[in-house]
Design a protein around this motif. Structure first.
Motif, short mmCIF file in Angstrom:
data_model
loop_
_atom_site.label_atom_id
_atom_site.label_comp_id
_atom_site.label_asym_id
_atom_site.label_seq_id
_atom_site.Cartn_x
_atom_site.Cartn_y
_atom_site.Cartn_z
N LEU A 102 0.85 -1.18 0.00
CA LEU A 102 0.00 0.00 0.00
C LEU A 102 0.88 1.23 0.00
O LEU A 102 1.90 1.26 0.69
CB LEU A 102 -0.92 0.01 1.23
CG LEU A 102 -1.79 -1.22 1.43
CD1 LEU A 102 -2.56 -1.13 2.74
CD2 LEU A 102 -2.75 -1.40 0.26
N LYS A 103 0.52 2.24 -0.77
CA LYS A 103 1.28 3.48 -0.84
C LYS A 103 0.37 4.65 -0.50
O LYS A 103 -0.81 4.66 -0.89
CB LYS A 103 1.88 3.67 -2.24
CG LYS A 103 2.97 2.67 -2.60
CD LYS A 103 3.48 2.90 -4.02
CE LYS A 103 4.59 1.93 -4.39
NZ LYS A 103 5.88 2.27 -3.77
N LEU A 104 0.90 5.62 0.21
CA LEU A 104 0.12 6.79 0.57
C LEU A 104 -0.27 7.59 -0.66
O LEU A 104 0.54 7.78 -1.58
CB LEU A 104 0.89 7.69 1.54
CG LEU A 104 0.67 7.42 3.04
CD1 LEU A 104 1.16 6.04 3.43
CD2 LEU A 104 1.33 8.50 3.86
N LYS A 105 -1.52 8.05 -0.69
CA LYS A 105 -1.97 8.92 -1.76
C LYS A 105 -1.34 10.30 -1.60
O LYS A 105 -0.91 10.67 -0.49
CB LYS A 105 -3.49 9.02 -1.75
CG LYS A 105 -4.20 7.73 -2.15
CD LYS A 105 -5.71 7.91 -2.16
CE LYS A 105 -6.42 6.65 -2.63
NZ LYS A 105 -7.90 6.79 -2.63
N PRO A 106 -1.27 11.10 -2.68
CA PRO A 106 -0.69 12.44 -2.57
C PRO A 106 -1.36 13.29 -1.49
O PRO A 106 -0.71 14.11 -0.85
CB PRO A 106 -0.90 13.04 -3.96
CG PRO A 106 -0.94 11.84 -4.87
CD PRO A 106 -1.61 10.76 -4.07
N LYS A 107 -2.67 13.09 -1.32
CA LYS A 107 -3.39 13.73 -0.22
C LYS A 107 -3.96 12.59 0.63
O LYS A 107 -5.02 12.04 0.32
CB LYS A 107 -4.50 14.63 -0.73
CG LYS A 107 -3.98 15.82 -1.55
CD LYS A 107 -5.12 16.70 -2.05
CE LYS A 107 -4.59 17.88 -2.86
NZ LYS A 107 -5.68 18.74 -3.38
N SER A 108 -3.26 12.26 1.67
CA SER A 108 -3.60 11.05 2.43
C SER A 108 -4.47 11.31 3.65
O SER A 108 -5.08 10.38 4.19
CB SER A 108 -2.32 10.33 2.88
OG SER A 108 -1.66 11.07 3.91
N GLY A 109 -4.53 12.55 4.12
CA GLY A 109 -5.20 12.82 5.37
C GLY A 109 -6.71 12.94 5.24
O GLY A 109 -7.22 13.68 4.40
N SER A 110 -7.45 12.17 6.03
CA SER A 110 -8.90 12.30 6.09
C SER A 110 -9.38 11.88 7.48
O SER A 110 -8.61 11.30 8.26
CB SER A 110 -9.59 11.45 5.01
OG SER A 110 -9.38 10.08 5.25
N SER A 111 -10.62 12.17 7.78
CA SER A 111 -11.19 11.83 9.08
C SER A 111 -12.57 11.24 8.90
O SER A 111 -13.35 11.71 8.06
CB SER A 111 -11.28 13.07 9.97
OG SER A 111 -10.02 13.66 10.18
N LYS A 112 -12.86 10.20 9.68
CA LYS A 112 -14.18 9.58 9.67
C LYS A 112 -14.53 9.13 11.08
O LYS A 112 -13.71 8.48 11.73
CB LYS A 112 -14.21 8.37 8.73
CG LYS A 112 -14.06 8.69 7.25
CD LYS A 112 -14.14 7.42 6.42
CE LYS A 112 -13.98 7.71 4.93
NZ LYS A 112 -14.04 6.45 4.12
N SER A 113 -15.73 9.47 11.52
CA SER A 113 -16.24 9.01 12.82
C SER A 113 -15.23 9.25 13.94
O SER A 113 -15.02 8.38 14.81
CB SER A 113 -16.61 7.53 12.74
OG SER A 113 -17.60 7.30 11.77
N ASN A 114 -14.58 10.38 13.88
CA ASN A 114 -13.61 10.79 14.90
C ASN A 114 -12.30 10.00 14.87
O ASN A 114 -11.53 10.02 15.82
CB ASN A 114 -14.23 10.72 16.30
CG ASN A 114 -13.70 11.82 17.20
OD1 ASN A 114 -13.42 12.93 16.73
ND2 ASN A 114 -13.54 11.53 18.48
N TYR A 115 -12.06 9.28 13.77
CA TYR A 115 -10.77 8.62 13.56
C TYR A 115 -9.97 9.41 12.53
O TYR A 115 -10.52 9.91 11.54
CB TYR A 115 -10.95 7.20 13.02
CG TYR A 115 -11.56 6.22 13.98
CD1 TYR A 115 -10.79 5.62 14.97
CD2 TYR A 115 -12.90 5.87 13.88
CE1 TYR A 115 -11.35 4.70 15.85
CE2 TYR A 115 -13.47 4.95 14.74
CZ TYR A 115 -12.69 4.37 15.73
OH TYR A 115 -13.25 3.46 16.58
N LEU A 116 -8.66 9.50 12.73
CA LEU A 116 -7.76 10.01 11.70
C LEU A 116 -7.38 8.86 10.79
O LEU A 116 -6.87 7.84 11.24
CB LEU A 116 -6.50 10.60 12.34
CG LEU A 116 -6.69 11.79 13.29
CD1 LEU A 116 -5.34 12.32 13.75
CD2 LEU A 116 -7.51 12.90 12.64
N MET A 117 -7.65 8.99 9.50
CA MET A 117 -7.43 7.94 8.51
C MET A 117 -6.30 8.34 7.56
O MET A 117 -6.05 9.53 7.34
CB MET A 117 -8.70 7.69 7.70
CG MET A 117 -10.00 7.62 8.51
SD MET A 117 -10.09 6.15 9.52
CE MET A 117 -10.34 4.91 8.25
N VAL A 118 -5.64 7.34 7.00
CA VAL A 118 -4.57 7.58 6.03
C VAL A 118 -4.96 6.90 4.72
O VAL A 118 -5.02 5.67 4.63
CB VAL A 118 -3.22 7.04 6.53
CG1 VAL A 118 -2.14 7.23 5.47
CG2 VAL A 118 -2.82 7.74 7.83
#
Length: 525
Positions: A148-164
């Protein structure tokens, strides 16, 4: 059962044993520690700690390289780290670093290498009796693995979790990445204090990411219908809880373009690099499994590791070149040029500047021929050199699976611990021919190494491919495709036989030392 299986794969309790890489006494501590490199293994490997390099012909008592392979695997979380570690070992072995941008000054008896993109590497040793038309004896492998490789914009949030957010790279068995202790590694570009930019590798050894599965209570039919995750929405690692628990709806939206990656992730990287967050101007990161490579099985006969495909082949080839040229006498009567070529991006087709689809190796060959003065010595010096050349395309092979034997052609069932597998395909998915298979087997026969394992895919199944046909058709170099048998190919955690590593290493070393004499005995055209 998955939890039980993973419990068995856990590294054994650490023991004190001489280092298998440095050969100096040291204590092998907790493999989860991030302070120094570790290798986890059982005690039967300890008596091989004196892994000194020998230059004599192959013997049954040749030191094992298995411990060194474990070190290499544990160091090489990414294609960048694999190349950097290969570079370190080549320099330690007396090879001279070249730059593709510079003019080369090569001499018979010299040993050289260069890297491209810090994920592709070409190393070679020139025989002292190299003359016009002398060929190249090459072993080629690849440094990349499905991940798995990080996307150019990897930061997101869902249901109070920080997601990559991640991309899938290659044809991985993606369900094996769930419920694993994951982290990140790769490379970054740093801004220097003088305004320049620095290329640095980074590896966060502690687990910081995890992709959790859905509880069976919420997916009652998963065992009947199969686990079929959506790779865009279900394969997103968790990084942390969102410290801002205000519950704002904005927190459920992806991060803004001003912050492509979570500040927490950037802080983790800056701590690892001992730099400021603002100094990091670019990142290129893989998601990696943190469990160390180790020996396993009731008799310690297996290697349990990620990235065996294809770092096991890469390391055997690298060590064979270094060890077959270490002594000054090794090249004194050699007419050919011994070479290792390690490419990136094989898992996605090789069509990149650092992949086997680029003319990197052939450009290097042409420069070598010209630099040694052969082009001024007669017509078609480079073309004649290619006609005398031979390529071993080394990529892992499918060992027969005891639970799925029907997936193999019934007369071609490669086993672990039985030596290299020669791959055949009538439709040229592999580049092996009857002649190239014979010559490679004959090298093994001269050194009493096993040669009987062969693989063809069933007629009712598709056949994979590798870099062999790409390189063979590039300029017309004779090629044999071979590999070490393994199970769980493209899983986050793969399996191969310990004995096969040493057999492959000996076979590759024998190829460098004796192929010239074997090749002279057969005239086809």
């Amino acid at each position: 059962m998955a939890a039980i299986t993973r419990l068995r794969l856990r590294p054994p309790s650490p023991i004190t044993c001489p280092s298998l890489l440095t050969h100096s006494p040291s204590s092998v501590s907790n493999p989860c520690s991030s302070r120094i490199r570790k290798v986890s293994f059982y005690s039967p490997l300890c008596y091989k700690s004196d892994n000194s390099i020998e230059s004599s012909p192959e013997t049954a008592s040749s030191p094992s390289i298995v411990g060194d392979l474990l070190d290499y695997l544990n160091e090489s979380w990414t294609q960048f780290h694999a190349t950097a570690e290969a570079k370190r070992q080549l320099v330690a072995g007396g090879f001279h670093l070249l730059n593709e941008n510079d003019e080369w000054d090569l001499k018979p008896g010299g040993r050289y290498f260069f890297t491209r993109n810090m994920s592709c590497l070409i190393a070679f040793a020139v025989g002292e009796k190299c003359t016009v038309g002398s060929g190249f004896h090459v072993i080629a492998a690849h440094t990349d693995s499905p991940c798995l490789k990080l996307k150019p914009k990897s930061g997101s949030s869902k249901s109070n979790y920080l997601m990559v957010n991640v991309q899938t790279y290659g044809g991985g068995l993606w369900h094996t990445w769930f419920d694993r202790d994951l982290s990140v590694a790769g490379r970054v570009i740093l801004r220097g204090s003088d305004g320049s930019f620095l290329h640095k590798l980074v590896k966060v050894k502690r687990p910081v990411l995890r992709v959790p599965t859905l509880a069976i209570h919420l997916d009652r039919t998963v065992n009947k219908d199969g686990f079929k995750p959506n790779l865009e929405t279900h394969l997103i690692p968790l990084l942390a809880m969102n410290e801002d628990s205000s519950g704002s709806k904005e927190k459920d939206k992806p991060s803004s373009s001003k912050a492509a990656h979570h500040p927490l992730l950037m802080q983790v990287l800056s701590n690892e690099l001992s730099c400021g967050i603002d100094d990091i101007v670019s990142i290129e990161l893989n998601v990696c499994d943190t469990q160390p490579s180790c020996l396993g099985g009731g008799n310690d006969e297996f290697i349990f590791s990620g990235r065996l495909d294809n770092l096991a082949s890469s390391y055997c080839a690298l060590r064979a070149l270094i060890d077959s040229t270490r002594s000054p006498t090794e090249l004194s009567s050699e007419q050919s040029i011994r070479m290792v070529a390690l490419f990136d991006n094989e898992e996605v087709g090789s069509n990149s500047v650092q992949g086997a689809g680029a003319p990197t190796m052939f450009q290097a060959m042409r420069r070598i021929v010209k630099c040694l003065g052969h082009e001024s010595s007669g017509e078609g010096a480079f073309d004649r050199a290619i006609r005398q050349s031979f390529l071993v395309s080394a990529d892992m092979a499918h060992g027969v699976h005891p639970n799925y034997m029907d997936k193999h052609e019934e007369h071609h069932l490669p086993e672990l611990q039985k030596g290299l597998v020669i791959k055949h395909n009538a439709n040229q998915r592999y580049a092996t021919s009857g002649v190239t298979a014979f010559l490679f087997k004959e090298v093994a026969n001269m050194h009493n190494l096993p040669t009987q394992q062969e693989f063809v895919v069933r007629n009712d199944m598709g056949c994979g491919s590798t870099i062999g046909p790409i390189l063979a058709s590039g300029v017309g170099i004779r090629t044999v495709d071979c590999g070490i048998a393994q199970l769980s190919m493209h899983s986050v955690r793969e399996i191969c036989g310990k004995e096969d590593i040493d057999i492959a290493y000996k076979h590759f070393k024998a190829f460098y030392r004796t192929f010239s004499s074997v090749d002279r005995k057969l005239n086809v055209d």
